[in-house]
Design an enzyme around this catalytic site. Structure first.
Site, PDB file in Angstrom:
ATOM      1  N   CYS A 192      -2.918  11.294   1.641  1.00 44.74           N
ATOM      2  CA  CYS A 192      -2.230  10.011   1.461  1.00 44.74           C
ATOM      3  C   CYS A 192      -0.829  10.173   0.890  1.00 44.74           C
ATOM      4  CB  CYS A 192      -3.027   9.123   0.509  1.00 44.74           C
ATOM      5  SG  CYS A 192      -4.721   9.027   0.938  1.00 44.74           S
ATOM      6  N   LYS A 249       0.822  -1.206   0.000  1.00 41.67           N
ATOM      7  CA  LYS A 249       0.000   0.000   0.000  1.00 41.67           C
ATOM      8  C   LYS A 249       0.856   1.256   0.000  1.00 41.67           C
ATOM      9  CE  LYS A 249      -3.045   3.171   0.526  1.00 41.67           C
ATOM     10  NZ  LYS A 249      -3.984   3.591  -0.520  1.00 41.67           N
TER      11      LYS A 249
HETATM   12  N1  SAJ Z   1      -1.076  15.147  -8.830  1.00 40.98           N
HETATM   13  C1  SAJ Z   1      -0.149  15.809  -9.653  1.00 40.98           C
HETATM   14  N2  SAJ Z   1       0.077  15.290 -10.903  1.00 40.98           N
HETATM   15  C2  SAJ Z   1      -0.560  14.170 -11.356  1.00 40.98           C
HETATM   16  C3  SAJ Z   1      -1.483  13.493 -10.491  1.00 40.98           C
HETATM   17  C4  SAJ Z   1      -1.718  14.018  -9.232  1.00 40.98           C
HETATM   18  O1  SAJ Z   1       0.443  16.825  -9.286  1.00 40.98           O
HETATM   19  O2  SAJ Z   1      -0.342  13.789 -12.509  1.00 40.98           O
HETATM   20  C5  SAJ Z   1      -1.370  15.707  -7.490  1.00 40.98           C
HETATM   21  C6  SAJ Z   1      -2.857  16.028  -7.311  1.00 40.98           C
HETATM   22  O3  SAJ Z   1      -3.172  17.313  -7.788  1.00 40.98           O
HETATM   23  C7  SAJ Z   1      -3.018  15.929  -5.793  1.00 40.98           C
HETATM   24  C8  SAJ Z   1      -2.035  14.832  -5.420  1.00 40.98           C
HETATM   25  O4  SAJ Z   1      -1.124  14.706  -6.530  1.00 40.98           O
HETATM   26  O5  SAJ Z   1      -2.669  17.142  -5.177  1.00 40.98           O
HETATM   27  C9  SAJ Z   1      -2.677  13.480  -5.145  1.00 40.98           C
HETATM   28  O6  SAJ Z   1      -3.739  13.274  -6.038  1.00 40.98           O
HETATM   29  P1  SAJ Z   1      -3.948  11.825  -6.738  1.00 40.98           P
HETATM   30  O7  SAJ Z   1      -5.140  11.933  -7.589  1.00 40.98           O
HETATM   31  O8  SAJ Z   1      -2.705  11.406  -7.374  1.00 40.98           O
HETATM   32  O9  SAJ Z   1      -4.172  10.802  -5.532  1.00 40.98           O
HETATM   33  P2  SAJ Z   1      -5.098  10.803  -4.227  1.00 40.98           P
HETATM   34  O10 SAJ Z   1      -4.311  11.255  -3.069  1.00 40.98           O
HETATM   35  O11 SAJ Z   1      -6.358  11.509  -4.488  1.00 40.98           O
HETATM   36  O12 SAJ Z   1      -5.349   9.232  -4.088  1.00 40.98           O
HETATM   37  C10 SAJ Z   1      -4.222   8.366  -3.943  1.00 40.98           C
HETATM   38  C11 SAJ Z   1      -4.402   7.183  -4.897  1.00 40.98           C
HETATM   39  N3  SAJ Z   1      -3.172   6.420  -4.966  1.00 40.98           N
HETATM   40  C12 SAJ Z   1      -2.688   5.998  -6.161  1.00 40.98           C
HETATM   41  O13 SAJ Z   1      -3.230   6.249  -7.214  1.00 40.98           O
HETATM   42  C13 SAJ Z   1      -1.414   5.183  -6.100  1.00 40.98           C
HETATM   43  C14 SAJ Z   1      -5.571   6.314  -4.429  1.00 40.98           C
HETATM   44  O14 SAJ Z   1      -5.653   5.152  -5.228  1.00 40.98           O
HETATM   45  C15 SAJ Z   1      -5.348   5.918  -2.968  1.00 40.98           C
HETATM   46  O15 SAJ Z   1      -6.393   5.122  -2.475  1.00 40.98           O
HETATM   47  C16 SAJ Z   1      -5.270   7.195  -2.152  1.00 40.98           C
HETATM   48  O16 SAJ Z   1      -4.136   7.948  -2.585  1.00 40.98           O
HETATM   49  C17 SAJ Z   1      -5.108   6.817  -0.679  1.00 40.98           C
HETATM   50  O17 SAJ Z   1      -6.097   7.012   0.049  1.00 40.98           O
HETATM   51  O18 SAJ Z   1      -4.075   6.260  -0.335  1.00 40.98           O
END
Ligand code: SAJ
Length: 440
Positions: free
Chosen positions: A271, A217
């Site tokens: 997360c 995880k």
């Molecule tokens: N972000 C970027 N660039 C990207 C993608 C995201 O800068 O290309 C930023 C987003 O704007 C945000 C942050 O990263 O600020 C996180 O957003 P996210 O959409 O990547 O992820 P979370 O935090 O919403 O959800 C993640 C997910 N983990 C993965 O995809 C590996 C989700 O599946 C998990 O369940 C969740 O964390 C968790 O609860 O752990």
């Protein structure tokens, strides 16, 4: 009746501790699939809202699910978490595991939930931890607490660890489709948990030992953090090289083995900004320095500062200074199309601008608050007479901004700082905007 039979005919009673962004969706899915669910939360407001058949969180599809589950009598919420344990055959723990000010894991909420279970534990129950834990925490922290009950894990009761993996904004969909990883303190514990989850997800159910599942995880989220850090570093380099990083990444991703994520204003949420520290801390305990993981954190934690530098540079291009300007900040939430502000990059951006005596006016379609600046849900209020428009969050609403109309209400010359590439740079430049973007 055995627990495995009660799981297969859905007569087992499910208790869920933590009615937050993951616990409530889990509860509604089980309830709408025919299980009787008792949800526990220490927040009375959340409990009252749920028992009215309404959702205290904004998530696609959740309102209907809560209404249905409560009106069918399959879901009830209570602040009496002990009752949840006593009344349930299976108890899931879905509470937050943040980091503290020293970036160390803060497992207090999990310990509190597990302590409540321990005090009310009975033979034959299945306990499942869904909260993200550092590798080894179940063995080191959870089991000793549960066994204060006098009962033995794996012998007198079942224990499994199965972290949630659903992404906010698609939580309900992903809980029901994603593969699930499940670790059991015994094989039987893993089998019972697998049988339960097979009722709610069509995804593959993968079992392993608990410590491996704990690690999996955390490395999933760390992998995403490192990927984003690379794209952010590429973006900063491209700004100096005069190359469009987003276009370059798009072209690189055409390669069959490349999948670079998008640069931006930083990595928020509850997360991804903290899970890498679960790894870093565990490694430190073992005398290992995770250089890649630590560097990636530093790069992503520095992006709000990079955006602030871009704002200063952009205003300078219009002969303006931050302490003498009105800046419209678009986006409070940590990412697009959610109301969740936990760990959002916009907090540092807004607070720092205010410390620099800037007149900050923020907007967000989903959030109803800001960080002590001026705020409105009406975008024109934020944009009117602003010296600079700054995009921090990639809400869909910001992907269709009427730049021509904004030109009429913004101060001249129009200045845009786009931290999420929601605005087409060419279009903005054709309208004589001073366009600055992360990676542009
Ligand atoms: N972000 C970027 N660039 C990207 C993608 C995201 O800068 O290309 C930023 C987003 O704007 C945000 C942050 O990263 O600020 C996180 O957003 P996210 O959409 O990547 O992820 P979370 O935090 O919403 O959800 C993640 C997910 N983990 C993965 O995809 C590996 C989700 O599946 C998990 O369940 C969740 O964390 C968790 O609860 O752990």
């Amino acid at each position: 009746m055995t627990l495995v039979d009660a799981i297969s005919d859905k007569s087992c009673r499910i208790g869920i501790l933590g009615m937050g962004y993951v616990g409530l969706p889990m509860a509604t899915i089980f309830a709408n699939r025919g299980f009787r669910v008792l949800g526990g939360d220490i927040n009375a407001g959340i409990v009252e809202t749920i028992n009215r058949g309404e959702s205290p969180i904004s998530e696609n599809g959740i309102d209907v699910m809560v209404k249905e589950a409560v009106s069918n009598g399959m879901l009830r919420a209570t602040c009496d978490t002990e009752e949840v344990v006593k009344e349930s055959d299976i108890v899931l723990v879905v509470v937050q595991t943040p980091i503290d000010a020293d970036k160390r894991p803060d497992l207090e909420a999990v310990k509190c939930a597990v302590h409540t279970i321990s005090k009310n534990l009975a033979e034959g129950k299945l306990i499942i931890i869904e909260s993200t834990l550092p590798p080894g925490a179940t063995q080191e922290t959870v089991i000793p607490l549960l066994e204060q009950s006098g009962l033995r894990a794996g012998e007198d009761f079942y224990l499994a660890y199965s972290p949630e993996r659903a992404i906010p904004t698609r939580t309900l969909e992903e809980i029901q489709k994603n593969s699930r990883i499940i670790g059991g303190v015994t094989e039987e514990s893993a089998l019972l948990a697998t049988a339960l989850y097979s009722h709610i997800t069509s995804g593959e159910l993968v079992t392993g030992d608990i410590k491996t599942v704990e690690l999996v995880k955390v490395i999933e989220n760390t992998y995403r953090d490192v990927n984003i850090a690379l794209s952010n570093e590429v973006a900063i380099l491209c700004e100096k090289l005069g190359i469009d990083a987003v276009r370059a990444i798009e072209m690189a991703n055409k390669h069959p083995r490349v999948n670079l994520l998008q640069p931006g204003t930083g990595v928020g949420g509850h997360c991804i900004p903290k899970d890498p520290y679960f790894l870093i801390n565990k490694a430190k305990e073992l005398g290992i320095d995770l250089k890649v993981v630590s560097s990636a954190r530093r790069v992503n934690e520095n992006m709000p500062k990079h955006l602030l530098n871009l704002i200063e540079k952009a205003l300078k291009s219009a002969d303006k200074r931050i302490d003498d300007s009105k800046v419209a900040v678009l986006g409070i939430a940590y990412k697009g199309n959610t109301s969740d502000i936990r760990g959002t990059p916009s907090k540092e951006v807004i607070e720092t601008l205010m410390e620099m005596d800037c007149d900050v006016f923020s907007h967000d379609p989903f959030v109803s608050e800001d960080f002590c600046g001026k705020f409105s849900n009406k975008i024109e209020d934020a944009v009117r007479d602003a010296d600079c428009l700054v995009v921090v969050t990639d809400h869909d609403e910001y992907k269709h901004l009427d730049l021509k109309a904004f030109l009429k209400i913004l101060k001249k010359p129009g200045v845009i700082v786009d931290g999420r590439r929601v605005i087409d740079p060419q279009k903005a430049e054709e309208l004589d905007f001073h366009y600055f973007g992360v990676g542009y």
